[in-house]
Motif scaffolding. Sequence first.
Motif, PDB file in Angstrom:
ATOM      1  N   ASP A 124       0.820  -1.209   0.000  1.00 51.65           N
ATOM      2  CA  ASP A 124       0.000   0.000   0.000  1.00 51.65           C
ATOM      3  C   ASP A 124       0.850   1.254   0.000  1.00 51.65           C
ATOM      4  O   ASP A 124       0.417   2.312   0.429  1.00 51.65           O
ATOM      5  CB  ASP A 124      -0.937  -0.011   1.207  1.00 51.65           C
ATOM      6  N   ARG A 125       2.087   1.109  -0.477  1.00 53.21           N
ATOM      7  CA  ARG A 125       2.970   2.252  -0.602  1.00 53.21           C
ATOM      8  C   ARG A 125       3.985   1.962  -1.705  1.00 53.21           C
ATOM      9  O   ARG A 125       4.073   0.859  -2.205  1.00 53.21           O
ATOM     10  CB  ARG A 125       3.651   2.575   0.725  1.00 53.21           C
ATOM     11  N   LYS A 126       4.759   2.974  -2.092  1.00 51.37           N
ATOM     12  CA  LYS A 126       5.765   2.789  -3.136  1.00 51.37           C
ATOM     13  C   LYS A 126       6.856   1.851  -2.633  1.00 51.37           C
ATOM     14  O   LYS A 126       7.333   1.973  -1.505  1.00 51.37           O
ATOM     15  CB  LYS A 126       6.380   4.131  -3.515  1.00 51.37           C
ATOM     16  N   VAL A 127       7.249   0.882  -3.484  1.00 50.00           N
ATOM     17  CA  VAL A 127       8.329  -0.040  -3.148  1.00 50.00           C
ATOM     18  C   VAL A 127       9.340  -0.079  -4.290  1.00 50.00           C
ATOM     19  O   VAL A 127       9.024   0.275  -5.431  1.00 50.00           O
ATOM     20  CB  VAL A 127       7.813  -1.479  -2.877  1.00 50.00           C
ATOM     21  N   VAL A 128      10.550  -0.492  -3.963  1.00 51.82           N
ATOM     22  CA  VAL A 128      11.567  -0.740  -4.974  1.00 51.82           C
ATOM     23  C   VAL A 128      11.830  -2.245  -4.995  1.00 51.82           C
ATOM     24  O   VAL A 128      11.929  -2.879  -3.945  1.00 51.82           O
ATOM     25  CB  VAL A 128      12.868   0.060  -4.690  1.00 51.82           C
ATOM     26  N   TYR A 129      11.895  -2.805  -6.190  1.00 50.20           N
ATOM     27  CA  TYR A 129      12.109  -4.243  -6.327  1.00 50.20           C
ATOM     28  C   TYR A 129      13.611  -4.508  -6.417  1.00 50.20           C
ATOM     29  O   TYR A 129      14.271  -4.118  -7.377  1.00 50.20           O
ATOM     30  CB  TYR A 129      11.378  -4.782  -7.551  1.00 50.20           C
ATOM     31  N   THR A 130      14.151  -5.140  -5.400  1.00 51.97           N
ATOM     32  CA  THR A 130      15.587  -5.387  -5.319  1.00 51.97           C
ATOM     33  C   THR A 130      15.900  -6.861  -5.568  1.00 51.97           C
ATOM     34  O   THR A 130      15.052  -7.740  -5.360  1.00 51.97           O
ATOM     35  CB  THR A 130      16.145  -5.003  -3.936  1.00 51.97           C
ATOM     36  N   THR A 131      17.114  -7.114  -6.000  1.00 49.84           N
ATOM     37  CA  THR A 131      17.646  -8.476  -6.089  1.00 49.84           C
ATOM     38  C   THR A 131      18.981  -8.513  -5.382  1.00 49.84           C
ATOM     39  O   THR A 131      19.809  -7.602  -5.532  1.00 49.84           O
ATOM     40  CB  THR A 131      17.830  -8.921  -7.544  1.00 49.84           C
ATOM     41  N   ARG A 132      19.179  -9.560  -4.586  1.00 49.45           N
ATOM     42  CA  ARG A 132      20.422  -9.750  -3.843  1.00 49.45           C
ATOM     43  C   ARG A 132      21.061 -11.080  -4.211  1.00 49.45           C
ATOM     44  O   ARG A 132      20.390 -12.098  -4.283  1.00 49.45           O
ATOM     45  CB  ARG A 132      20.122  -9.708  -2.335  1.00 49.45           C
ATOM     46  N   ALA A 133      22.371 -11.055  -4.451  1.00 49.60           N
ATOM     47  CA  ALA A 133      23.129 -12.279  -4.737  1.00 49.60           C
ATOM     48  C   ALA A 133      24.230 -12.450  -3.699  1.00 49.60           C
ATOM     49  O   ALA A 133      24.826 -11.468  -3.249  1.00 49.60           O
ATOM     50  CB  ALA A 133      23.734 -12.225  -6.132  1.00 49.60           C
ATOM     51  N   ILE A 134      24.487 -13.687  -3.312  1.00 50.16           N
ATOM     52  CA  ILE A 134      25.657 -14.027  -2.511  1.00 50.16           C
ATOM     53  C   ILE A 134      26.641 -14.730  -3.448  1.00 50.16           C
ATOM     54  O   ILE A 134      26.289 -15.715  -4.106  1.00 50.16           O
ATOM     55  CB  ILE A 134      25.303 -14.961  -1.336  1.00 50.16           C
ATOM     56  N   ILE A 135      27.859 -14.200  -3.517  1.00 47.39           N
ATOM     57  CA  ILE A 135      28.847 -14.766  -4.431  1.00 47.39           C
ATOM     58  C   ILE A 135      30.171 -14.996  -3.702  1.00 47.39           C
ATOM     59  O   ILE A 135      30.482 -14.328  -2.720  1.00 47.39           O
ATOM     60  CB  ILE A 135      29.092 -13.854  -5.663  1.00 47.39           C
ATOM     61  N   LYS A 192      35.724 -13.253 -12.197  1.00 49.67           N
ATOM     62  CA  LYS A 192      35.281 -14.633 -12.019  1.00 49.67           C
ATOM     63  C   LYS A 192      34.676 -14.795 -10.621  1.00 49.67           C
ATOM     64  O   LYS A 192      35.299 -14.464  -9.624  1.00 49.67           O
ATOM     65  CB  LYS A 192      36.456 -15.595 -12.191  1.00 49.67           C
ATOM     66  N   PHE A 193      33.456 -15.325 -10.582  1.00 46.63           N
ATOM     67  CA  PHE A 193      32.803 -15.523  -9.283  1.00 46.63           C
ATOM     68  C   PHE A 193      31.902 -16.750  -9.342  1.00 46.63           C
ATOM     69  O   PHE A 193      31.502 -17.210 -10.417  1.00 46.63           O
ATOM     70  CB  PHE A 193      31.981 -14.284  -8.885  1.00 46.63           C
ATOM     71  N   LYS A 194      31.579 -17.259  -8.147  1.00 47.04           N
ATOM     72  CA  LYS A 194      30.656 -18.379  -8.019  1.00 47.04           C
ATOM     73  C   LYS A 194      29.386 -17.882  -7.350  1.00 47.04           C
ATOM     74  O   LYS A 194      29.420 -17.328  -6.254  1.00 47.04           O
ATOM     75  CB  LYS A 194      31.284 -19.497  -7.182  1.00 47.04           C
ATOM     76  N   LEU A 195      28.255 -18.082  -8.020  1.00 40.63           N
ATOM     77  CA  LEU A 195      26.976 -17.640  -7.487  1.00 40.63           C
ATOM     78  C   LEU A 195      26.467 -18.662  -6.476  1.00 40.63           C
ATOM     79  O   LEU A 195      26.232 -19.821  -6.806  1.00 40.63           O
ATOM     80  CB  LEU A 195      25.974 -17.465  -8.623  1.00 40.63           C
ATOM     81  N   ILE A 196      26.293 -18.218  -5.233  1.00 43.36           N
ATOM     82  CA  ILE A 196      25.828 -19.099  -4.159  1.00 43.36           C
ATOM     83  C   ILE A 196      24.316 -19.049  -3.999  1.00 43.36           C
ATOM     84  O   ILE A 196      23.648 -20.076  -3.826  1.00 43.36           O
ATOM     85  CB  ILE A 196      26.491 -18.730  -2.821  1.00 43.36           C
ATOM     86  N   ASP A 197      23.757 -17.850  -4.078  1.00 40.54           N
ATOM     87  CA  ASP A 197      22.323 -17.688  -3.870  1.00 40.54           C
ATOM     88  C   ASP A 197      21.890 -16.381  -4.522  1.00 40.54           C
ATOM     89  O   ASP A 197      22.636 -15.391  -4.492  1.00 40.54           O
ATOM     90  CB  ASP A 197      21.994 -17.668  -2.373  1.00 40.54           C
ATOM     91  N   ILE A 198      20.691 -16.370  -5.107  1.00 36.36           N
ATOM     92  CA  ILE A 198      20.150 -15.129  -5.664  1.00 36.36           C
ATOM     93  C   ILE A 198      18.641 -15.149  -5.483  1.00 36.36           C
ATOM     94  O   ILE A 198      17.990 -16.155  -5.742  1.00 36.36           O
ATOM     95  CB  ILE A 198      20.547 -14.940  -7.151  1.00 36.36           C
ATOM     96  N   ARG A 199      18.106 -14.045  -4.986  1.00 34.99           N
ATOM     97  CA  ARG A 199      16.660 -13.929  -4.799  1.00 34.99           C
ATOM     98  C   ARG A 199      16.301 -12.458  -4.632  1.00 34.99           C
ATOM     99  O   ARG A 199      17.161 -11.627  -4.327  1.00 34.99           O
ATOM    100  CB  ARG A 199      16.174 -14.759  -3.612  1.00 34.99           C
ATOM    101  N   GLY A 200      15.016 -12.152  -4.833  1.00 37.33           N
ATOM    102  CA  GLY A 200      14.580 -10.762  -4.790  1.00 37.33           C
ATOM    103  C   GLY A 200      13.500 -10.519  -3.767  1.00 37.33           C
ATOM    104  O   GLY A 200      12.868 -11.455  -3.264  1.00 37.33           O
ATOM    105  N   ALA A 201      13.269  -9.232  -3.486  1.00 36.22           N
ATOM    106  CA  ALA A 201      12.217  -8.832  -2.543  1.00 36.22           C
ATOM    107  C   ALA A 201      11.942  -7.341  -2.724  1.00 36.22           C
ATOM    108  O   ALA A 201      12.841  -6.573  -3.069  1.00 36.22           O
ATOM    109  CB  ALA A 201      12.638  -9.107  -1.105  1.00 36.22           C
ATOM    110  N   PRO A 202      10.696  -6.910  -2.485  1.00 37.58           N
ATOM    111  CA  PRO A 202      10.406  -5.473  -2.487  1.00 37.58           C
ATOM    112  C   PRO A 202      10.846  -4.830  -1.176  1.00 37.58           C
ATOM    113  O   PRO A 202      10.842  -5.472  -0.119  1.00 37.58           O
ATOM    114  CB  PRO A 202       8.878  -5.442  -2.627  1.00 37.58           C
ATOM    115  N   ILE A 203      11.225  -3.563  -1.246  1.00 36.88           N
ATOM    116  CA  ILE A 203      11.585  -2.786  -0.057  1.00 36.88           C
ATOM    117  C   ILE A 203      10.811  -1.480  -0.102  1.00 36.88           C
ATOM    118  O   ILE A 203      10.755  -0.808  -1.138  1.00 36.88           O
ATOM    119  CB  ILE A 203      13.099  -2.512  -0.001  1.00 36.88           C
ATOM    120  N   SER A 204      10.232  -1.098   1.016  1.00 39.71           N
ATOM    121  CA  SER A 204       9.451   0.136   1.092  1.00 39.71           C
ATOM    122  C   SER A 204      10.334   1.365   0.914  1.00 39.71           C
ATOM    123  O   SER A 204      11.440   1.424   1.450  1.00 39.71           O
ATOM    124  CB  SER A 204       8.745   0.237   2.451  1.00 39.71           C
ATOM    125  N   VAL A 205       9.822   2.359   0.174  1.00 39.67           N
ATOM    126  CA  VAL A 205      10.538   3.627   0.052  1.00 39.67           C
ATOM    127  C   VAL A 205       9.620   4.803   0.380  1.00 39.67           C
ATOM    128  O   VAL A 205       9.965   5.958   0.115  1.00 39.67           O
ATOM    129  CB  VAL A 205      11.157   3.815  -1.344  1.00 39.67           C
TER     130      VAL A 205
END
Length: 322
Positions: A124-135, A192-205
């Motif tokens: 019910d408010r403005k959000v930004v859609y983020t993605t985070r990776a662990i490498i 060069k990197f190894k991707l361990i985990d990647i997923r997204g979530a909205p964050i309120s702004v």
Amino acid sequence: MKVAIRGGGVAGSLLGHLLKNSNHEVTIFDIKKSYIKPCGDIVPNVYRPPMSWDVQYEIKRFAFLVDGELIYDVGYRRPKWLVIDKWSWINGMRESIQHKVTLNPPDPREFDLVVDSRGPYPMDRKVVYTTRAIIKTENFNDTAVFEFSSKYTGFYWIFPSKEGEYNVGAGFLEYKNSRELLMDYMNSKMGKFKLIDIRGAPISVERPKEKGNRIGEARGLVFPLSGEGIRPSAISAEETFQAITKNKEISSYLDDRIKTMESRIKIQSILLNAYMRAKPSMRKVMMKTLMRNDVLIDAYLEDKLDLQGISESLRLMKSGGI
């Protein structure tokens, strides 16, 4: 009391933990049994919660870039930021609390109190859609990097999360497919990197219009310019626990107890909207002005961008405390 908490993130889990340890009957209503929301896992080194977290890394060095150009870098004598194991911290608090894994809200007739801690998910408010990776990478250093783009409103981040490992992410208001932007960014920046985990979530702004019995991000307690929400959510849980203990109405109690923090969030929202409306050339000027000022950078890193917070940073610098 019988208390229902909608959402078992930072605020909901910490409040549930405090209430249960004070012999209240607590039930968390959440769509998942375990917490898995991704973020930067960063807290400024100015706060300790009543239920301690494990610190995985201490960050003392920072670099700020605009469109790939290094504008400013700074190092501190003491850790400015702490990287915490947020998932383990939250799930450790949730272990002993009764859960109902459901999308349905609790029946208020069955509880003395229902607290809303659903983060941004009322949407019910403005959000930004983020993605985070662990490498993992061999090209590791101890500097936290912010890279802003004059094209979009938001930034990329590269945060050391433990030795040889980074938490890398992206979030821009005008571009919802942050995963695509992040993958392109990592391929161009990280070698060069190894991707361990990647997923997204909205964050309120921005703040929701309705606060009611809302706490944490559900109340809009996220700093819009940095995305930091762990500390304000935890503080709101502590203050909500005090309100319940003192038999006070939650929302008005929080209005009084966290008014400085909410004022700073409001100021950041104003600055964010001004940046979003500006042309790319003016955005570059705005970011370079911020990043070339020691006092403003210190205030930014601790989310205290107001006159009081900037004055505090200035006093610490003059006294040699930074």
